[in-house]
Design a protein around this motif. Structure first.
Motif, PDB file in Angstrom:
ATOM      1  N   GLN A 279     -32.854 -30.852  45.375  1.00  0.00           N
ATOM      2  CA  GLN A 279     -32.309 -29.505  45.455  1.00  0.00           C
ATOM      3  C   GLN A 279     -31.791 -29.029  44.094  1.00  0.00           C
ATOM      4  OE1 GLN A 279     -32.293 -27.378  47.896  1.00  0.00           O
ATOM      5  NE2 GLN A 279     -32.787 -28.567  49.714  1.00  0.00           N
ATOM      6  N   PHE A 280     -31.162 -29.930  43.359  1.00  0.00           N
ATOM      7  CA  PHE A 280     -30.606 -29.562  42.052  1.00  0.00           C
ATOM      8  C   PHE A 280     -31.695 -29.249  41.023  1.00  0.00           C
ATOM      9  CE2 PHE A 280     -26.257 -31.434  42.845  1.00  0.00           C
ATOM     10  CZ  PHE A 280     -25.585 -30.263  42.542  1.00  0.00           C
ATOM     11  N   ARG A 281     -32.912 -29.719  41.297  1.00  0.00           N
ATOM     12  CA  ARG A 281     -33.981 -29.627  40.306  1.00  0.00           C
ATOM     13  C   ARG A 281     -34.277 -28.189  39.900  1.00  0.00           C
ATOM     14  NH1 ARG A 281     -39.822 -31.199  42.411  1.00  0.00           N
ATOM     15  NH2 ARG A 281     -39.231 -29.385  43.665  1.00  0.00           N
TER      16      ARG A 281
ATOM     17  N   LEU B   1     -22.023 -33.902  58.526  1.00  0.00           N
ATOM     18  CA  LEU B   1     -22.376 -32.497  58.385  1.00  0.00           C
ATOM     19  C   LEU B   1     -23.450 -32.298  57.324  1.00  0.00           C
ATOM     20  CD1 LEU B   1     -21.873 -29.395  58.711  1.00  0.00           C
ATOM     21  CD2 LEU B   1     -20.050 -29.650  57.006  1.00  0.00           C
ATOM     22  N   VAL B   2     -23.253 -32.886  56.153  1.00  0.00           N
ATOM     23  CA  VAL B   2     -24.186 -32.694  55.045  1.00  0.00           C
ATOM     24  C   VAL B   2     -25.539 -33.325  55.365  1.00  0.00           C
ATOM     25  CG1 VAL B   2     -24.604 -33.147  52.603  1.00  0.00           C
ATOM     26  CG2 VAL B   2     -22.306 -32.540  53.378  1.00  0.00           C
ATOM     27  N   SER B   3     -25.547 -34.492  56.010  1.00  0.00           N
ATOM     28  CA  SER B   3     -26.804 -35.147  56.374  1.00  0.00           C
ATOM     29  C   SER B   3     -27.608 -34.276  57.334  1.00  0.00           C
ATOM     30  CB  SER B   3     -26.526 -36.514  57.011  1.00  0.00           C
ATOM     31  OG  SER B   3     -25.902 -37.390  56.096  1.00  0.00           O
ATOM     32  N   ASN B   4     -26.927 -33.669  58.287  1.00  0.00           N
ATOM     33  CA  ASN B   4     -27.619 -32.775  59.217  1.00  0.00           C
ATOM     34  C   ASN B   4     -28.183 -31.548  58.511  1.00  0.00           C
ATOM     35  OD1 ASN B   4     -27.185 -34.367  61.469  1.00  0.00           O
ATOM     36  ND2 ASN B   4     -25.324 -33.296  62.086  1.00  0.00           N
TER      37      ASN B   4
ATOM     38  N   VAL C 283     -23.485 -20.723  47.559  1.00  0.00           N
ATOM     39  CA  VAL C 283     -22.210 -21.443  47.541  1.00  0.00           C
ATOM     40  C   VAL C 283     -22.211 -22.557  48.590  1.00  0.00           C
ATOM     41  CG1 VAL C 283     -19.749 -21.221  48.059  1.00  0.00           C
ATOM     42  CG2 VAL C 283     -20.857 -19.557  46.563  1.00  0.00           C
ATOM     43  N   LEU C 284     -22.736 -22.280  49.778  1.00  0.00           N
ATOM     44  CA  LEU C 284     -22.809 -23.311  50.815  1.00  0.00           C
ATOM     45  C   LEU C 284     -23.712 -24.463  50.384  1.00  0.00           C
ATOM     46  CD1 LEU C 284     -22.975 -21.287  54.160  1.00  0.00           C
ATOM     47  CD2 LEU C 284     -21.284 -23.030  53.553  1.00  0.00           C
ATOM     48  N   LEU C 285     -24.859 -24.125  49.781  1.00  0.00           N
ATOM     49  CA  LEU C 285     -25.783 -25.169  49.352  1.00  0.00           C
ATOM     50  C   LEU C 285     -25.148 -26.035  48.270  1.00  0.00           C
ATOM     51  CD1 LEU C 285     -28.525 -26.549  49.296  1.00  0.00           C
ATOM     52  CD2 LEU C 285     -29.319 -24.770  47.720  1.00  0.00           C
ATOM     53  N   VAL C 286     -24.539 -25.415  47.268  1.00  0.00           N
ATOM     54  CA  VAL C 286     -23.905 -26.185  46.192  1.00  0.00           C
ATOM     55  C   VAL C 286     -22.781 -27.062  46.746  1.00  0.00           C
ATOM     56  CG1 VAL C 286     -22.553 -26.010  44.080  1.00  0.00           C
ATOM     57  CG2 VAL C 286     -24.547 -24.545  44.397  1.00  0.00           C
ATOM     58  N   THR C 287     -22.012 -26.516  47.693  1.00  0.00           N
ATOM     59  CA  THR C 287     -20.936 -27.303  48.306  1.00  0.00           C
ATOM     60  C   THR C 287     -21.509 -28.513  49.032  1.00  0.00           C
ATOM     61  OG1 THR C 287     -19.617 -25.296  48.589  1.00  0.00           O
ATOM     62  CG2 THR C 287     -18.954 -27.224  49.855  1.00  0.00           C
ATOM     63  N   HIS C 288     -22.584 -28.301  49.791  1.00  0.00           N
ATOM     64  CA  HIS C 288     -23.248 -29.427  50.465  1.00  0.00           C
ATOM     65  C   HIS C 288     -23.694 -30.484  49.458  1.00  0.00           C
ATOM     66  CE1 HIS C 288     -23.033 -27.678  54.339  1.00  0.00           C
ATOM     67  NE2 HIS C 288     -24.049 -26.857  54.241  1.00  0.00           N
ATOM     68  N   LEU C 289     -24.251 -30.030  48.348  1.00  0.00           N
ATOM     69  CA  LEU C 289     -24.774 -30.966  47.353  1.00  0.00           C
ATOM     70  C   LEU C 289     -23.646 -31.765  46.701  1.00  0.00           C
ATOM     71  CD1 LEU C 289     -27.493 -28.741  45.622  1.00  0.00           C
ATOM     72  CD2 LEU C 289     -27.799 -30.451  47.413  1.00  0.00           C
ATOM     73  N   VAL C 290     -22.557 -31.089  46.337  1.00  0.00           N
ATOM     74  CA  VAL C 290     -21.442 -31.785  45.686  1.00  0.00           C
ATOM     75  C   VAL C 290     -20.772 -32.749  46.662  1.00  0.00           C
ATOM     76  CG1 VAL C 290     -19.175 -31.471  44.636  1.00  0.00           C
ATOM     77  CG2 VAL C 290     -21.049 -29.923  44.023  1.00  0.00           C
TER      78      VAL C 290
ATOM     79  N   ALA D  27     -21.871 -39.874  49.452  1.00  0.00           N
ATOM     80  CA  ALA D  27     -22.933 -40.879  49.454  1.00  0.00           C
ATOM     81  C   ALA D  27     -22.628 -41.993  48.461  1.00  0.00           C
ATOM     82  CB  ALA D  27     -24.270 -40.214  49.126  1.00  0.00           C
ATOM     83  N   LEU D  28     -22.127 -41.630  47.275  1.00  0.00           N
ATOM     84  CA  LEU D  28     -21.769 -42.651  46.288  1.00  0.00           C
ATOM     85  C   LEU D  28     -20.612 -43.511  46.777  1.00  0.00           C
ATOM     86  CD1 LEU D  28     -22.040 -40.546  42.995  1.00  0.00           C
ATOM     87  CD2 LEU D  28     -23.607 -42.332  43.799  1.00  0.00           C
ATOM     88  N   VAL D  29     -19.634 -42.900  47.429  1.00  0.00           N
ATOM     89  CA  VAL D  29     -18.512 -43.664  47.993  1.00  0.00           C
ATOM     90  C   VAL D  29     -19.006 -44.621  49.060  1.00  0.00           C
ATOM     91  CG1 VAL D  29     -16.391 -43.488  49.351  1.00  0.00           C
ATOM     92  CG2 VAL D  29     -16.775 -41.929  47.432  1.00  0.00           C
TER      93      VAL D  29
END
Length: 313
Positions: A52-54, A108-111, A289-296, A302-304
């Motif tokens: 998505q960030f690409r 939520l983000v995975s869905n 804004v929603l997409l960027v929030t999901h990504l962040v 995921a890293l945690v």
């Protein structure tokens, strides 16, 4: 809304199943497998985030971000309303700590970024990897998910009835045939849930009614917060009109058989509100804004999760 369920749940009440005691070796193996599955979903989430960030234009994103602090306070409430309501539910069922909000946000983000209901599977794996939280979490997660769909269906039917003058006049952009077919699907799925409630639900009646109530409050809260958030961006439009639009947006998003729902909603918003340039920019900004929030949020959690999985090996 939740009061509608009380009598039916009482009629279909099932005794809460006793937890099955597993051998310690089998329990450890199950927890380990659950942790591995959760880690795999987290890796998939990171891949989706990178994809998505690409194609993102960060200069355009920064130009669209609102500077009003009140917007971000309301946006935080809007974004966290779903996971927080679910935390209240699972807190009642399992006495989970507030740190479980991280797992619910990851669900939520995975869905949203991967696949619908994959987040539920990952949340189940997260719970299974922490045996002190629940002995048999599958039944509770299943009931919460089904009741979420059922309350959403009831809300959709109510909103469709309220918006019927707009639908029948063609203002919403939904053909009558499509509206009736969509309504039929919503009614059939809701009726099927009621018909097979004794087999579907495993929690007692009191807990089911509580869960339905929380889901109903979540729906109302997200409608109000969405209207307030949009009003802060375009204050010239009355908040009452934004509330009507938020209700229609939820209706369009939940009706099946509707193609291009985002385009349909954008056209409806411009038709009802005017301000075509401002409305189009607002909807584009909110989606971004929603997409960027999901990504962040997805990247961080995921890293945690991967770090915790590595420590538990």
């Amino acid at each position: 809304m939740a009061a509608m369920y009380q009598g039916d749940f009482a009629a279909g009440e099932s005794p809460e199943p006793a937890p099955v005691e597993l051998p310690e070796s089998q329990t450890v193996k199950s927890s380990r497998l659950a942790g591995i599955f959760s880690a795999l979903v987290s890796i998939a989430l990171l891949v989706a985030v990178a994809f998505q960030f690409r194609d993102m234009n960060f200069r355009e994103i920064m130009a669209m971000i609102p500077r009003h602090p009140g917007f971000w306070i309301v946006f935080a409430g809007y974004y966290l309303a779903g996971p927080f309501c679910e935390w209240i539910i699972y807190r009642r069922l399992w006495h989970i700590p507030f740190t479980a909000m991280g797992a619910l946000l990851r669900k939520l983000v995975s869905n949203e970024l991967l696949l619908g209901y994959l987040g539920e599977a990952q949340f189940y794996a997260w719970v299974r990897s922490r045996q002190t939280l629940a002995a048999a979490p599958f039944g509770a997660i299943k009931d919460v998910t089904i009741l979420s769909a059922l309350t959403g269906n009831i809300a959709t039917i109510i909103m469709l009835i309220l918006a019927w003058p707009l639908v029948s006049a063609g203002i919403v952009g939904v053909e009558m045939k499509t509206a009736f077919m969509s309504l039929g699907i919503v009614l059939v799925t809701s009726f099927a849930i009621f018909l097979f409630r004794r087999r579907l639900f495993s929690l007692p009646q009191g807990q089911l009614w509580f869960i339905a109530t929380v889901h109903s409050v979540r729906i109302l809260a997200t409608l109000g917060l969405a209207a307030l958030m949009w009003h802060l961006v375009l204050p010239d439009v009355a908040i009452g009109m934004w509330l009507v639009l938020a209700t229609l947006r939820l209706l369009i998003s939940r009706l099946p058989l509707l193609p291009n729902k985002d385009i349909m909603f954008a056209g409806l918003a411009v038709f009802l509100m005017g301000h075509d340039v401002e409305i189009t920019s607002l909807l584009a900004m909110m989606a971004l804004v929603l997409l960027v929030t999901h990504l962040v949020v997805g990247t961080t959690l995921a890293l945690v999760d991967l770090a915790e999985t590595g420590r538990n090996k």
